[in-house]
Scaffold this motif. Sequence first.
Motif, PDB file in Angstrom:
ATOM      1  N   UNK A  41       0.846  -1.200   0.000  1.00  0.00           N
ATOM      2  CA  UNK A  41       0.000   0.000   0.000  1.00  0.00           C
ATOM      3  C   UNK A  41       0.874   1.240   0.000  1.00  0.00           C
ATOM      4  N   UNK A  42       0.246   2.405   0.123  1.00  0.00           N
ATOM      5  CA  UNK A  42       0.941   3.674  -0.042  1.00  0.00           C
ATOM      6  C   UNK A  42       1.752   4.188   1.123  1.00  0.00           C
ATOM      7  N   UNK A  65       5.189  -0.850   2.389  1.00  0.00           N
ATOM      8  CA  UNK A  65       4.732   0.494   2.057  1.00  0.00           C
ATOM      9  C   UNK A  65       5.588   1.078   0.948  1.00  0.00           C
ATOM     10  N   UNK A  66       4.942   1.741  -0.007  1.00  0.00           N
ATOM     11  CA  UNK A  66       5.660   2.363  -1.120  1.00  0.00           C
ATOM     12  C   UNK A  66       5.230   3.830  -1.184  1.00  0.00           C
ATOM     13  N   UNK A  67       6.189   4.726  -1.040  1.00  0.00           N
ATOM     14  CA  UNK A  67       5.856   6.147  -0.927  1.00  0.00           C
ATOM     15  C   UNK A  67       6.886   6.991  -1.659  1.00  0.00           C
ATOM     16  N   UNK A  68       6.438   8.039  -2.361  1.00  0.00           N
ATOM     17  CA  UNK A  68       7.397   8.950  -2.999  1.00  0.00           C
ATOM     18  C   UNK A  68       8.073   9.836  -1.952  1.00  0.00           C
ATOM     19  N   UNK A  84       9.764  -0.645   3.792  1.00  0.00           N
ATOM     20  CA  UNK A  84       9.397   0.659   3.251  1.00  0.00           C
ATOM     21  C   UNK A  84      10.234   0.930   2.014  1.00  0.00           C
ATOM     22  N   UNK A  85       9.555   1.193   0.896  1.00  0.00           N
ATOM     23  CA  UNK A  85      10.231   1.487  -0.366  1.00  0.00           C
ATOM     24  C   UNK A  85       9.944   2.936  -0.727  1.00  0.00           C
ATOM     25  N   UNK A  97       4.361  -0.577  -7.284  1.00  0.00           N
ATOM     26  CA  UNK A  97       3.213  -1.314  -6.746  1.00  0.00           C
ATOM     27  C   UNK A  97       2.795  -2.432  -7.689  1.00  0.00           C
ATOM     28  N   UNK A  98       2.724  -2.115  -8.984  1.00  0.00           N
ATOM     29  CA  UNK A  98       2.340  -3.118  -9.977  1.00  0.00           C
ATOM     30  C   UNK A  98       3.373  -4.233 -10.046  1.00  0.00           C
ATOM     31  N   UNK A  99       4.631  -3.868  -9.948  1.00  0.00           N
ATOM     32  CA  UNK A  99       5.724  -4.834 -10.074  1.00  0.00           C
ATOM     33  C   UNK A  99       5.726  -5.852  -8.935  1.00  0.00           C
TER      34      UNK A  99
END
Length: 196
Positions: A41-42, A65-68, A84-85, A97-99
């Motif tokens: 998620x974000x 978690x994936x966040x800019x 955390x990415x 996220x898709x990957x």
Amino acid sequence: MMKLEKICVFCGSSDGNDVAITLAAEQLGRLLAEREITLVYGAAKIGVMGSIAQSVLDQHGKVIGIIPEFLKKKEVVHLGLTQLITTTNMHDRKLKMQEVSDGFIAMPGGLGTLEELFEILTWLQLGLHSKPIGLLNVNGFYDDLLQLFENMVRKGFVSMENYEMLLVDSEANRLLDKMVQFKAPEIPHWLNTERA
């Protein structure tokens, strides 16, 4: 049957004003942990996003978690995640996220949630991935959107096959079961020709 080890959930970074949505997020989080499915998620600690992440973690499940970078600096990031990415921008976040995900669920949310849902649906339509996409329609939240989709089919802008790619349910358990059974449609011939 699809093997779903990681599911990305798109949802709101605010709580909204319907407590049923927060409760549904917590329930989905528990189900993901019980089924040993990692939540992607974000990365926010606030809103519906924070509720689902904390629910998974409370059940000793895994959360990615994936966040800019620019959102990380606004101190909304959840610091207790399994992983955390950080990405450079919003587009790279969606690509990541898709990957890493085997499927996607859209819960109630705002403009960002809709944008993520539409993009991942379009990628499925174009054959850029073959992963299941679910819509968790809590308390009829997405009824109007589904009516719009039906109108798009009637007006000839969306095929029935593409409309049926989106798996819809009001119950998380049933939605997850539908996702496991998902079979991606064949890529249209004209797309295969252009990509060859």
